[in-house]
Scaffold this active site. Structure first.
Site, PDB file in Angstrom:
ATOM      1  N   ASP A   1      -8.713  11.440   6.629  1.00 61.77           N
ATOM      2  CA  ASP A   1      -8.268  10.150   7.137  1.00 61.77           C
ATOM      3  C   ASP A   1      -9.010   9.917   8.455  1.00 61.77           C
ATOM      4  O   ASP A   1      -9.561  10.835   9.065  1.00 61.77           O
ATOM      5  CB  ASP A   1      -6.752  10.133   7.337  1.00 61.77           C
TER       6      ASP A   1
ATOM      7  N   GLU B   1       6.084  -4.670  10.087  1.00 59.81           N
ATOM      8  CA  GLU B   1       5.981  -3.404   9.367  1.00 59.81           C
ATOM      9  C   GLU B   1       4.538  -3.184   8.926  1.00 59.81           C
ATOM     10  O   GLU B   1       3.846  -4.127   8.557  1.00 59.81           O
ATOM     11  CB  GLU B   1       6.903  -3.374   8.144  1.00 59.81           C
TER      12      GLU B   1
END
Length: 765
Positions: A301, A507
């Site tokens: 990542d 979110e």
């Protein structure tokens, strides 16, 4: 200078949401300063960027008659150590003397080609999960890969080699949405490993195509593994999971994608059971390579390898970038999204790693580029001819609309829906009615014809009807000006459509959710209180006139008051470019809602364990014993379905035998509609912890009014197996129970109006 720039770039990237606006400004100023200092270096690189693959020099790795392994080995033999290191980073420079143009591995296709230009914007991944339809997932990802190839072909013809313009897509996200607080749960297919496996595997197959010689695009299973928040702690967090939870919940979808041939796997930021995921011997070696026989490449990542040597906000397992780079490569991470692999030559000098070890991982990585045809003459593979005509084509728009239609979940209807389209006056209001952001979610593409919910409703009503629109309320705060010109319309309209909920401002991923004080996570389960206050005002003004609540968002939320205040409730997720059209299709009865919840909605966070606790005890429909607000698999229709004649071929089976189950489903209403048939199993006599219920079968069927269909399932021994404390799949004897219906067997399913659940027991000898 280059390393200093990279370090500052990382600091800015990682701390974007952790500091105040002053630090944001200063970081940006420093970046501009160093960018200016770095202008000469960038200018030199731009000279390389114009290299075109069509003018290939005569090197053996361009010879398509050679084997893939020979071509890869020939290319590696031409590279210096420094060039090898740079080719193992997400943005690779061109190599002019070899005729190799730049290539960026970092590309996104979560629900359409993302961040690259105009593309079809499909509903967010959680909405695709809500369709419970793996065939639909395959059609969506096939359309996405068509567009990806077309866009790449067009960019290549122009000599463009930008990030997000390549063919290696870091999609799908098959982490388990174990807790509603996780802001990135919208990127997943929900809380269930079986559903996630089915949708995810189909998505991979559509992205990668079925050509025996070439990949259409390269898919990626992420984030490996045991990764689902807290978002703010992801660079330093250690997720502790038992072997039972690992192999029952967190790993099955990854295995399904490996079995489907996924080309790459992204290791996560966090640690799992004490080891950083990108240097986790158990995950990367024991499970991924040894047990599952994965042959593709592993990537980190973005900037996760820096966390290896970050002592305060990282894992701190090494001291220097060279040590971190060596550890990652030795752990089998071929590709570094970030800047740490620039230190690989230094790591070789220090004796931390050998060049041969680097070559081994580079070879795995380069195989992907060769399989994509990136070193072959133009026209060598069937995907080189895909033209831009497919991008945002009418066919793809229709598909986006179909997905949105099938994803919408009707949570309540007291008879208000479907609406007639020729009423005297409609009133549409709410912070999300005209909001394009609520169509997108995160990791999105762009499109010139986004249809908001307001626009969808406006296009659907009769010309004689009147439509009024006022926003009426802000997303998450009270208005500065308290004057109310909105709610009065609810008292003189035939119906009020209140479009409320949340968006990716509240979110999402760390750094993306600009209005979130908690790095994109939702530590407050409730809707913003100002929206509830606004809905109460609408209810008071409307009196007996109906209110339809259309709720946007990518995660469970407390809709208890919305359920009480509104006459009907539709959950639309982030429904993509045709979202407004699809919502209108459902509102006005052009299609019956058929979406199902891919995640349980608890009544409050008090019903759940601590957010940082990765034990599955008390989580998801499989282990939650509390009564939920809305159960997993739940969703209403404009018609009703009856299940009858449930039977099995035997009341007892041997351990290794299949079981045949059949039943009849009938549409007992007067509207044609889809039903999502769900099959669950329960081990009644397990000798160790087992799920309350476990989804093992799905079939979506369309029935005309009065129509019936016989449906059958084969229950295999593997479906009956359960995972023990050691993480092993075990076959047990004793009593089992099967459930079929239009929702899970959780509490409240039938009370909320789901089809009556049918069940049957059998014994394994």
């Amino acid at each position: 200078m280059k390393q200093k720039f990279k370090d500052i770039e990382f600091y800015f990237h990682k701390n974007l949401t952790m500091h105040n606006n002053t630090l944001y400004f200063l970081a940006g100023f420093v970046l501009l300063f160093f960018t200016g200092c770095n202008k000469e270096e960038k200018s030199s690189k731009e000279n390389i960027d114009v290299v075109e693959q069509n003018t290939q020099p005569d090197f053996p790795f361009y010879d398509t008659s050679l084997s893939l392994d020979d071509r890869v080995a020939n290319l590696i033999a031409e590279l210096s150590l420094e060039e090898k290191a740079l080719q193992m980073m997400h943005n690779t420079p061109g190599i002019e003397r070899l005729g190799i143009p730049p290539y960026s591995y970092w590309n996104e296709a979560l629900h359409g080609v993302g961040r690259s230009g105009v593309a079809t914007v499909f509903p967010q991944a959680i909405g695709l999960g809500a369709t419970f339809d793996e065939d639909l997932a395959f059609r969506v990802s096939s359309a996405i890969s068509d567009e990806a190839r077309a866009m790449h072909n067009a960019a290549k013809a122009k000599g463009y080699h930008k990030q997000y313009g390549g063919l290696t897509f870091w999609t799908p996200n098959v982490n388990i949405f174990r807790d509603p607080r996780w802001g990135r749960g919208q990127e997943t297919y929900g809380e269930d490993p079986y559903l996630t496996s089915k949708i995810g595997a189909a998505f991979v197959k559509g992205l990668q195509g079925d050509n025996p010689d070439y990949l259409k695009t390269a898919a990626c299973a992420k984030h490996f593994a045991v990764h689902s928040g807290p978002e703010k702690l992801r660079h330093e967090f250690n997720a502790e999971a038992t072997m039972q939870d690992m192999h029952e919940t967190y790993l099955p979808a990854f295995k399904a994608l490996v079995d489907a041939g996924v080309e790459s796997v992204m290791c996560a930021y966090n640690s799992t059971n004490g080891e950083p995921c990108c240097a986790n011997n158990y995950l990367l070696d024991t499970v991924l390579r040894d047990k599952w026989n994965f042959k593709g490449h592993v990537l980190s990542d973005c900037w996760a390898i820096i966390d290896f040597y970050e002592q305060e906000k990282g894992h701190g397992v090494v001291e220097t970038p060279a040590q971190a780079a060596a550890l990652a490569v030795k752990s089998g991470v071929s590709l570094n999204c970030g800047s740490t692999y620039e230190a690989l030559p230094e790591a070789v000098e220090q004796g931390l790693i050998t060049e041969e070890e680097i070559d081994e991982q580079l070879a795995i990585l380069l195989r992907t580029r060769f399989k994509l045809g990136l070193f072959d003459p133009a026209g060598s593979n069937p995907y080189d001819d895909i033209s831009v005509d497919v991008v945002n084509s009418e066919e793809h728009r229709d598909l986006a609309r179909e997905v949105a239609q099938k994803s919408i979940v009707m949570l309540k209807n007291n008879g208000a829906l479907p609406l007639k389209n020729d009423l005297s006056k409609y009133f549409i209001t709410g912070p999300n009615a005209a909001n394009v952001d609520v169509l997108l979610g995160n990791y999105y593409g762009v499109n010139p014809k986004m249809v908001t919910i307001l626009e969808g409703v406006a296009a659907a009503i009769h010309p004689a009807s009147q439509l009024q629109y006022r926003m009426g309320a802000l997303l998450d705060r009270d208005p500065v000006n308290p004057m109310d010109w909105a709610t009065g319309n609810a008292g003189n309209s035939d119906v009020t459509i209140a479009v409320i909920g949340i968006s990716s401002l509240l979110e999402g991923e760390e750094g993306e959710s600009l209005a979130s004080a908690t790095a994109g996570d939702r530590l407050d389960y409730n809707l913003p209180s100002n929206q509830i206050d606004f809905l109460k005002k609408l209810r008071a003004a409307a009196g007996e006139r109906p209110i339809v609540a259309v709720v946007t968002g990518g995660s469970p939320m407390n809709l208890a008051e919305v359920h009480e205040l509104a006459d009907a409730v539709l959950l639309t997720w982030y429904p993509g470019e045709e979202g407004g059209t699809a919502v209108a299709d459902v509102l006005f009865g052009k299609i019956s809602p058929s979406g199902r919840l891919p995640i349980t909605f608890p009544k409050s966070l008090d019903q759940l364990p601590d957010y940082e606790d990765y034990s599955m005890e008390g989580r998801t429909y499989k282990y939650m014993n509390e009564e939920p607000l809305y159960p997993f698999g739940f969703g209403l229709s404009y018609t009703s379905f009856n299940y009858s004649d449930l039977k099995i071929n035997s009341g007892s089976v041997a351990e290794n035998d299949n079981l045949q189950l059949s039943f009849t489903i009938t549409n007992t209403g007067d509207i044609a509609a889809d039903e999502v048939v769900q099959l669950y199993i329960s081990d009644v006599e397990s000798s160790f912890r087992a799920p309350n219920y476990e989804l093992i079968g799905i079939k979506r069927t369309n029935l005309k009014p009065g129509g019936s269909q016989e449906i059958s399932f084969v229950v295999t021994p593997e479906m009956r197996s359960i995972v023990n404390e050691s993480g092993e799949h075990m076959m047990e004897s004793g009593e089992f129970k099967l459930f079929v219906g239009g929702a899970s067997p959780m509490k409240r399913s039938e009370a909320l109006g789901a089809s009556q659940m049918q069940s049957v027991s059998f014994t394994v000898n």
